[in-house]
Write an enzyme that holds these catalytic residues in place. Structure first.
Site, PDB file in Angstrom:
ATOM      1  N   CYS A   1       0.859  -1.338   0.057  1.00  0.00           N
ATOM      2  CA  CYS A   1       0.162  -0.054   0.094  1.00  0.00           C
ATOM      3  C   CYS A   1       0.815   1.329  -0.061  1.00  0.00           C
ATOM      4  CB  CYS A   1      -1.075  -0.051   1.017  1.00  0.00           C
ATOM      5  SG  CYS A   1      -2.252   0.941   1.043  1.00  0.00           S
ATOM      6  N   HIS A   2       1.065   2.087   1.090  1.00  0.00           N
ATOM      7  CA  HIS A   2       1.612   3.321   1.098  1.00  0.00           C
ATOM      8  C   HIS A   2       2.989   3.132   1.600  1.00  0.00           C
ATOM      9  CE1 HIS A   2      -2.507   5.074   0.818  1.00  0.00           C
ATOM     10  NE2 HIS A   2      -1.889   6.327   0.488  1.00  0.00           N
TER      11      HIS A   2
END
Length: 177
Positions: A106-107
């Site tokens: 994800c991030h």
């Protein structure tokens, strides 16, 4: 084998911590929660507070040498906080320098951008990071999971919580190799 899970004191997306943790543990490896501060970390379910988890080891007091691999869970705030901590960034970079596997979802690749380890690497992430990844010398792809071995180590990345099953399977395959 011990596997480091690096998280800031708050902001980690809980499912991106707990699902890979369970997969690593179920496969017979030892997951270890590493953070920038002792105590407990506060996980989140998107923007809502979720559970807290006890920190096992603190960055700056531990070394990549004591781990076989690194997992970087996401959440928006988690990698943003980690990338501002010099010891956390150095800890991440040391896994690349030592040729040890790293998995980021994800991030989480924001921390990899800060560690300057993405030149020549192909990876995926939450779509909003693609410009940051390209600016750091990486190639961004929109795939469920990407395993890149065009560097000193294997790098496993995925886009979002919906990709966790494929992410965990790919990471476990890399650990078993």
């Amino acid at each position: 084998m011990r596997v480091a899970f690096l998280s800031a004191p708050e902001g980690v997306e809980q499912v991106e911590l707990t699902e890979p943790w369970k997969a690593v543990s179920d496969a017979g490896y030892e997951p270890v929660l590493v953070s920038t501060e002792p105590g407990r970390i506060q996980a989140f379910d998107h923007l809502d507070k979720a559970e807290t988890f006890p920190v096992d080891e603190v960055v700056g007091e531990t070394s990549a040498d004591s781990f076989g691999a690194l997992v970087l869970p996401g959440g928006v705030a988690n990698p943003d906080l980690l990338r501002t901590d010099d010891k956390a960034v150095a800890f991440v970079k040391s896994f690349f320098d030592a040729g040890r596997p790293v998995a980021a979802i994800c991030h989480a690749p924001w921390t990899l951008v800060e560690a300057d380890v993405l030149r020549g690497r192909t990876l995926t992430s939450w779509p909003s990071l693609q410009t940051d990844i390209r600016n750091a010398g990486g190639t961004w792809v929109d795939e469920q999971v990407k395993v890149c071995d065009s560097g000193p180590n294997k790098l496993v990345t995925s886009r979002k919580p919906d990709d966790l099953k494929a992410f965990c399977e790919a990471f476990l395959d890399v650990l078993a190799a």
